[in-house]
Enzyme design. Structure first.
Site, short mmCIF file in Angstrom:
data_model
loop_
_atom_site.label_atom_id
_atom_site.label_comp_id
_atom_site.label_asym_id
_atom_site.label_seq_id
_atom_site.Cartn_x
_atom_site.Cartn_y
_atom_site.Cartn_z
N HIS A 214 -12.94 2.74 0.41
CA HIS A 214 -12.93 1.68 1.44
C HIS A 214 -13.65 0.43 0.97
CE1 HIS A 214 -12.74 4.94 4.86
NE2 HIS A 214 -11.52 4.52 4.56
N ASN B 296 0.87 -1.18 0.00
CA ASN B 296 0.00 0.00 0.00
C ASN B 296 0.90 1.23 0.00
OD1 ASN B 296 -1.87 1.97 0.43
ND2 ASN B 296 -2.71 1.12 2.32
N ARG C 9 -11.15 15.21 8.21
CA ARG C 9 -12.02 15.66 7.12
C ARG C 9 -13.40 16.04 7.65
NH1 ARG C 9 -10.75 10.38 4.12
NH2 ARG C 9 -8.65 10.72 3.37
N ARG D 236 -2.75 -2.10 -3.37
CA ARG D 236 -3.97 -1.33 -3.11
C ARG D 236 -3.93 -0.13 -4.05
NH1 ARG D 236 -5.50 2.72 1.73
NH2 ARG D 236 -7.64 3.04 1.07
N GLU E 20 -8.00 -5.38 5.29
CA GLU E 20 -7.94 -5.09 3.85
C GLU E 20 -6.76 -5.81 3.19
OE1 GLU E 20 -8.56 -1.05 5.26
OE2 GLU E 20 -9.54 -0.65 3.36
#
Ligand code: AMP
Length: 402
Positions: free
Chosen positions: A182, A10, A243, A93, A387
């Site tokens: 996601h 990743n 965020r 990813r 993940e």
């Protein structure tokens, strides 16, 4: 069944996170994080056989970074392979797969071109993902290279949910639509919830809440994503670590005028200085905010209330979207570890058939468990997401077919 060593990578803007799995045994052989790529001093943390090894090292770019990573994987004392050929698959990813990819794929020239094309949709992510792929193809030339897209699971969202109230040609000309992110996590936990309910993956309607540093929530109908809270970018939806999530777009124009902020400053404000950090004034880390809230910090307390209220509002709207819901799933750092968030997000929803069992909710083990009461018609689960393991599985499936 032959075992395969699968490397999952990743690549962030200045980091490489990686894990090597022995598949299909799901055994982690080694993992690590290389941070501060491009700085004078980069930092590598490498875990193997329960031991942690750390070093500062100068790494200019992702190519050099992956050279360091593969060097340690081959190291005489710390390594887990003798030759890079032992890594039969590398799973990457990739954040944005646009409308082009509805599942993981073997990376070909054509796939590379598409990922390159989607750079303008995810300028903060795809270029680094791409750099990782190019570097890994050089360093692991005999491995099958696979891309797993964050957006893939959401390609089943219908136009009614993915189009914004903008002139239609903006979708056609500029690809402006809801993509969602996601996806690997939402896919994994919804499949797992179906398994826990003794059903196949297409026999479940679920609302999956991925609450980590980034947060998103997805409505899954008959195993397919039909709506999700993140949109054209990961900025939309729930309140997150830094965020803002949903805001009235009018605020942007107002702030631009009132505070004389330019686009870069506004972007920074909404992505890096808002959310839990902006509201609490404490931190973007939920653990710090909880500690402050516990000793009476009003802003910290209120930021948790606002965070949970937004989750509840989305759950309510997805109950309406799904019509009939079988399960609600909490996952990721906050979703898995913060009983208060789960409780507040589901408070007073008995009339919708959601009844939490406080005792089960407050336990810390086992990690994966049901936390609803026996008379709750909608089951509530905590399902730890993984993940990297999902990406390892997707990669293994291609490798084992070769
Ligand atoms: P993730 O992005 O999934 O790694 O999640 C990161 C978020 O999870 C951060 O806000 C952490 O503070 C939060 N988190 C991690 N562990 C815990 C915990 N034990 N209790 C509450 N929040 C946690």
């Amino acid at each position: 069944m032959q075992s395969e060593k699968i490397l999952v990578i990743n690549c962030g803007s200045s980091s490489i996170k990686y894990k090597v799995f022995l598949m299909p045994q799901e055994k982690t052989l080694a993992s690590g994080l290389l941070e501060k790529i491009g700085d004078k001093k980069s930092h590598l943390k490498y875990l193997v056989e329960g031991k942690i090894f750390q070093t500062d090292i100068s790494v200019k770019n992702h190519i050099e970074g992956l050279e360091v990573v593969s060097g340690y994987l081959k190291d005489k004392n710390l390594g887990i392979i003798k030759d890079v050929k032992e890594i039969t698959g590398v799973g990457h990813r990739v954040v944005h797969g646009g409308e082009g990819f509805n599942s993981s794929v073997i990376i070909t020239e054509k796939v590379l071109k598409k990922i390159e094309e989607y750079k303008n949709l995810a300028p903060l992510h795809n270029p680094h993902n791409l750099a990782g792929i190019i570097a890994s193809s050089k360093l692991f030339p005999t491995s099958v290279q696979v891309a797993a897209f964050d957006t893939a699971f959401h390609t089943t969202i219908p136009p009614v949910a993915y189009l914004y109230g903008l002139p239609y040609n903006f979708y056609k000309d500029f690809s402006i639509r809801r993509y969602g992110f996601h996806g690997t996590s939402h896919r994994y936990v919804s499949r797992r919830a179906a398994g826990l309910m003794g059903r196949n993956k297409y026999q479940i309607n679920a609302i999956t809440c991925h609450l980590g540093n980034g947060c998103s929530i997805t409505a899954v109908k008959s195993g397919h994503s039909v709506d999700t809270s993140m949109g054209f970018t990961p900025l939309e939806g729930l309140i997150m670590g830094t965020r803002s999530g949903d805001i009235d777009p009018g605020i942007i124009f107002y702030l631009a005028e009132k505070m004389n902020l330019d686009l870069k400053q506004l972007n920074n404000l909404l992505n890096k200085e808002s959310g839990l950090l902006g509201l609490s004034g404490v931190s973007n880390d939920f653990r710090d905010i909880s500690q402050e809230a516990a000793i009476g910090n009003k802003k910290a307390q209120f930021s948790i209330e606002i965070f949970c209220y937004r989750i509840k509002k989305y759950i309510g709207s997805y109950l309406a979207v799904l019509g009939k819901t079988d399960a609600i799933v909490f996952t990721a750092g906050i979703g898995e570890n913060a009983p208060l968030v789960r409780k507040k997000s589901l408070e007073n929803m008995e009339n919708f058939g959601i009844i939490l069992d406080d005792e089960k909710n407050n336990l810390s083990q086992p990690k994966e468990r049901e936390i609803s009461s026996d008379n709750s018609s909608i089951k509530v689960f905590i399902i730890p997401t993984d993940e990297e393991l999902r990406i390892a599985y997707d990669t293994y499936q291609f490798v084992s077919k070769k």
